[in-house]
Write a protein that holds these residues in place. Structure first.
Motif, PDB file in Angstrom:
ATOM      1  N   VAL A  62      -1.657   2.082   4.112  1.00  0.00           N
ATOM      2  CA  VAL A  62      -1.939   1.314   2.365  1.00  0.00           C
ATOM      3  C   VAL A  62      -0.017   0.964   2.182  1.00  0.00           C
ATOM      4  CG1 VAL A  62      -2.079   1.012   0.632  1.00  0.00           C
ATOM      5  CG2 VAL A  62      -3.083   2.021   1.562  1.00  0.00           C
ATOM      6  N   ALA A  63      -0.282  -0.529   2.721  1.00  0.00           N
ATOM      7  CA  ALA A  63       1.127  -1.278   2.285  1.00  0.00           C
ATOM      8  C   ALA A  63       0.992  -2.158   1.329  1.00  0.00           C
ATOM      9  CB  ALA A  63       1.390  -2.226   3.411  1.00  0.00           C
ATOM     10  N   ILE A  64       1.678  -1.474   0.564  1.00  0.00           N
ATOM     11  CA  ILE A  64       1.732  -2.571  -0.520  1.00  0.00           C
ATOM     12  C   ILE A  64       3.486  -2.988  -1.073  1.00  0.00           C
ATOM     13  CG2 ILE A  64       2.043  -0.171  -2.345  1.00  0.00           C
ATOM     14  CD1 ILE A  64       0.261  -1.314  -4.611  1.00  0.00           C
ATOM     15  N   GLY A  65       2.670  -4.261  -1.734  1.00  0.00           N
ATOM     16  CA  GLY A  65       3.919  -4.704  -2.085  1.00  0.00           C
ATOM     17  C   GLY A  65       3.430  -5.922  -3.033  1.00  0.00           C
ATOM     18  N   GLY A  66       5.404  -7.225  -2.672  1.00  0.00           N
ATOM     19  CA  GLY A  66       4.987  -8.743  -3.051  1.00  0.00           C
ATOM     20  C   GLY A  66       4.422  -9.639  -1.521  1.00  0.00           C
ATOM     21  N   ALA A  67       5.321 -10.466  -2.015  1.00  0.00           N
ATOM     22  CA  ALA A  67       4.416 -11.899  -0.688  1.00  0.00           C
ATOM     23  C   ALA A  67       5.256 -11.294   0.033  1.00  0.00           C
ATOM     24  CB  ALA A  67       6.074 -12.812  -1.538  1.00  0.00           C
ATOM     25  N   SER A  68       5.986 -10.965   0.847  1.00  0.00           N
ATOM     26  CA  SER A  68       6.571 -10.569   2.195  1.00  0.00           C
ATOM     27  C   SER A  68       5.457  -9.415   2.674  1.00  0.00           C
ATOM     28  CB  SER A  68       8.063 -10.105   1.763  1.00  0.00           C
ATOM     29  OG  SER A  68       8.226  -8.844   1.795  1.00  0.00           O
ATOM     30  N   GLY A  96      -3.900   6.259  21.766  1.00  0.00           N
ATOM     31  CA  GLY A  96      -4.916   8.199  21.789  1.00  0.00           C
ATOM     32  C   GLY A  96      -5.789   7.603  20.404  1.00  0.00           C
ATOM     33  N   ALA A  97      -4.984   6.853  19.070  1.00  0.00           N
ATOM     34  CA  ALA A  97      -5.074   7.226  17.688  1.00  0.00           C
ATOM     35  C   ALA A  97      -5.471   6.355  17.237  1.00  0.00           C
ATOM     36  CB  ALA A  97      -3.572   8.039  17.189  1.00  0.00           C
ATOM     37  N   THR A  98      -6.249   6.736  16.404  1.00  0.00           N
ATOM     38  CA  THR A  98      -6.330   5.382  15.746  1.00  0.00           C
ATOM     39  C   THR A  98      -6.522   4.739  14.088  1.00  0.00           C
ATOM     40  OG1 THR A  98      -8.856   5.538  16.338  1.00  0.00           O
ATOM     41  CG2 THR A  98      -8.813   4.023  14.872  1.00  0.00           C
ATOM     42  N   VAL A  99      -5.179   3.611  14.926  1.00  0.00           N
ATOM     43  CA  VAL A  99      -4.508   3.574  13.473  1.00  0.00           C
ATOM     44  C   VAL A  99      -4.809   1.738  12.720  1.00  0.00           C
ATOM     45  CG1 VAL A  99      -2.248   2.778  12.151  1.00  0.00           C
ATOM     46  CG2 VAL A  99      -2.110   4.294  14.872  1.00  0.00           C
ATOM     47  N   THR A 100      -5.439   1.963  11.471  1.00  0.00           N
ATOM     48  CA  THR A 100      -5.284   1.492  10.628  1.00  0.00           C
ATOM     49  C   THR A 100      -4.147   0.796   9.171  1.00  0.00           C
ATOM     50  OG1 THR A 100      -7.409   1.769  10.857  1.00  0.00           O
ATOM     51  CG2 THR A 100      -7.332   0.098   8.818  1.00  0.00           C
ATOM     52  N   VAL A 101      -3.892  -0.804   9.382  1.00  0.00           N
ATOM     53  CA  VAL A 101      -2.873  -1.072   8.270  1.00  0.00           C
ATOM     54  C   VAL A 101      -3.707  -1.624   7.202  1.00  0.00           C
ATOM     55  CG1 VAL A 101      -0.894  -1.600   7.329  1.00  0.00           C
ATOM     56  CG2 VAL A 101      -0.847  -0.331  10.054  1.00  0.00           C
ATOM     57  N   LEU A 102      -3.324  -1.285   5.652  1.00  0.00           N
ATOM     58  CA  LEU A 102      -4.562  -2.075   4.585  1.00  0.00           C
ATOM     59  C   LEU A 102      -3.110  -3.034   3.769  1.00  0.00           C
ATOM     60  CD1 LEU A 102      -6.569   0.539   3.434  1.00  0.00           C
ATOM     61  CD2 LEU A 102      -6.742  -1.041   5.068  1.00  0.00           C
ATOM     62  N   ASN A 103      -3.655  -4.205   3.966  1.00  0.00           N
ATOM     63  CA  ASN A 103      -2.555  -5.425   3.572  1.00  0.00           C
ATOM     64  C   ASN A 103      -2.676  -4.919   1.956  1.00  0.00           C
ATOM     65  OD1 ASN A 103      -0.717  -6.855   2.446  1.00  0.00           O
ATOM     66  ND2 ASN A 103      -0.889  -8.292   4.662  1.00  0.00           N
ATOM     67  N   LYS A 104      -2.141  -4.493   0.911  1.00  0.00           N
ATOM     68  CA  LYS A 104      -2.272  -5.189  -0.502  1.00  0.00           C
ATOM     69  C   LYS A 104      -1.760  -5.464  -1.126  1.00  0.00           C
ATOM     70  CE  LYS A 104      -6.055  -2.366  -0.547  1.00  0.00           C
ATOM     71  NZ  LYS A 104      -7.737  -3.467  -0.342  1.00  0.00           N
ATOM     72  N   GLY A 105      -0.704  -6.567  -0.184  1.00  0.00           N
ATOM     73  CA  GLY A 105       0.580  -7.407  -1.184  1.00  0.00           C
ATOM     74  C   GLY A 105       0.128  -8.292  -2.471  1.00  0.00           C
ATOM     75  N   VAL A 106       0.708  -8.900  -3.328  1.00  0.00           N
ATOM     76  CA  VAL A 106       0.562  -9.364  -4.471  1.00  0.00           C
ATOM     77  C   VAL A 106       1.183  -9.448  -4.605  1.00  0.00           C
ATOM     78  CG1 VAL A 106      -0.702  -9.681  -6.720  1.00  0.00           C
ATOM     79  CG2 VAL A 106      -1.784  -7.973  -5.028  1.00  0.00           C
ATOM     80  N   PRO A 107       1.995 -12.022  -4.451  1.00  0.00           N
ATOM     81  CA  PRO A 107       3.054 -11.765  -4.536  1.00  0.00           C
ATOM     82  C   PRO A 107       3.142 -11.264  -5.956  1.00  0.00           C
ATOM     83  CG  PRO A 107       1.895 -13.301  -3.420  1.00  0.00           C
ATOM     84  CD  PRO A 107       0.677 -12.149  -3.891  1.00  0.00           C
ATOM     85  N   ARG A 108       4.387 -12.013  -6.001  1.00  0.00           N
ATOM     86  CA  ARG A 108       5.309 -12.276  -7.843  1.00  0.00           C
ATOM     87  C   ARG A 108       5.418 -10.847  -8.862  1.00  0.00           C
ATOM     88  NH1 ARG A 108       4.021 -17.493  -7.054  1.00  0.00           N
ATOM     89  NH2 ARG A 108       6.032 -18.745  -6.724  1.00  0.00           N
ATOM     90  N   GLN A 109       5.222  -9.480  -8.249  1.00  0.00           N
ATOM     91  CA  GLN A 109       4.809  -8.485  -9.313  1.00  0.00           C
ATOM     92  C   GLN A 109       5.905  -7.674  -9.150  1.00  0.00           C
ATOM     93  OE1 GLN A 109       0.645  -5.789  -8.097  1.00  0.00           O
ATOM     94  NE2 GLN A 109      -0.204  -7.530  -9.835  1.00  0.00           N
ATOM     95  N   LEU A 110       5.778  -7.021 -10.694  1.00  0.00           N
ATOM     96  CA  LEU A 110       7.266  -5.999 -11.022  1.00  0.00           C
ATOM     97  C   LEU A 110       6.340  -4.548 -10.544  1.00  0.00           C
ATOM     98  CD1 LEU A 110       7.513  -7.609 -13.981  1.00  0.00           C
ATOM     99  CD2 LEU A 110       9.189  -7.621 -12.582  1.00  0.00           C
ATOM    100  N   THR A 111       7.697  -4.229  -9.812  1.00  0.00           N
ATOM    101  CA  THR A 111       7.131  -2.565  -9.443  1.00  0.00           C
ATOM    102  C   THR A 111       6.390  -1.987 -10.290  1.00  0.00           C
ATOM    103  OG1 THR A 111       9.763  -2.708  -8.608  1.00  0.00           O
ATOM    104  CG2 THR A 111       8.419  -0.281  -8.921  1.00  0.00           C
ATOM    105  N   GLN A 112       6.437  -2.037 -11.670  1.00  0.00           N
ATOM    106  CA  GLN A 112       5.490  -0.870 -12.491  1.00  0.00           C
ATOM    107  C   GLN A 112       3.988  -2.009 -12.500  1.00  0.00           C
ATOM    108  OE1 GLN A 112       5.873   1.536 -14.504  1.00  0.00           O
ATOM    109  NE2 GLN A 112       3.406   1.739 -14.721  1.00  0.00           N
ATOM    110  N   GLN A 113       3.795  -2.998 -12.583  1.00  0.00           N
ATOM    111  CA  GLN A 113       2.722  -3.350 -11.676  1.00  0.00           C
ATOM    112  C   GLN A 113       2.158  -3.325 -10.644  1.00  0.00           C
ATOM    113  OE1 GLN A 113       4.358  -8.344 -12.232  1.00  0.00           O
ATOM    114  NE2 GLN A 113       2.320  -7.987 -13.938  1.00  0.00           N
TER     115      GLN A 113
END
Length: 251
Positions: A62-68, A96-113
């Protein structure tokens, strides 16, 4: 000046969103953006990720972050953002592996959010690895550094409770924003939090600075119609570098 500072921050933040790096970046398509090994290696290890890759079991990231993270600069983040590019790179490296990356980026969020979103956007996916890109918005908005530090440590602890591997992703580099926004205290806070917990940190700031200084990417103004294409190339390079960093930490 006090009244002007929020406007300055907003303008700088808008510039960061425009191309994912503070300015559009001029580069030739397919640029060789490999970086020195010391920029992608770390003493911290990704034990759960290493085990699943070795056993060729499915790996969810899971990739969680901001606009980038959302990939807004590339127009279609699901297709061209760095999480998708990371997924492609890891699948090439581990056919040989099944790798899935889920994009959970939301622009303009603070760390606490972002921490507040873990319960809905991260934990239910039961990921092997969580990539947490944070700190840029906190620095742009001038959030108290101690408050930022507490949020980062709280977030790492919450992820560790579920035995997830964690990789922090620090800020983006741009020589033009340093005179307006002071990222250094927030980068130091991320490094400190990572050291305390033995958490891997992806040195995006240092890597992008290397690209800039070595001429791989030129942080200059370019025609608006070229910015999406250039952002796509940068995200591809970030995905490749992240895959290398993950492989080093999963050895």
């Amino acid at each position: 000046m006090a009244r002007a500072l929020p406007l300055i921050r907003d303008l700088v933040f808008a510039a960061c969103l425009a191309a994912g790096t503070g300015h559009a970046m001029a580069a030739e398509p397919g640029a060789d953006c490999r970086v020195p090994a010391e920029l992608v290696t770390d003493d911290a290890k990704l034990k759960a990720t290493a085990l699943r890759l070795h056993d060729q079991k499915p790996v969810t990231i899971v990739a969680i972050g901001g606009a980038s993270t959302a990939g807004t600069a590339a127009g279609n983040g699901d297709q061209y953002g760095y999480p998708r590019r990371l997924q492609e790179a890891l699948r090439r490296r581990h056919p040989g592996a099944t790798v899935t990356v889920l994009n959970k980026g939301v622009p303009r969020q603070l760390t606490q959010q972002m921490v507040d979103r873990f319960a809905t956007d991260v934990i239910p996916a039961d990921p092997t690895l969580v990539l947490w890109e944070t700190g840029t918005v906190d620095a742009v908005r001038g959030i108290d550094v101690d408050q930022f530090t507490d949020a980062v440590q709280q977030g790492i602890a919450a992820l560790r409770q579920h035995n997830f591997d964690v990789m922090l992703v620090n800020m983006q580099y741009n020589p033009s924003t340093g005179s307006v926004i002071n990222f250094e205290p927030y980068m130091e806070a991320l490094n400190h939090a990572a050291d305390l917990d033995g958490t891997l940190i992806f040195r995006r700031f240092e890597i992008m600075k290397y690209w800039s200084e070595s001429g791989v990417f030129d942080f200059v103004d370019v025609p608006k119609e070229r910015r999406v294409q250039l952002a796509e190339e940068v995200y591809r390079c970030l995905g490749d570098a992240m895959a290398e960093a993950i492989d080093h930490a999963a050895e």
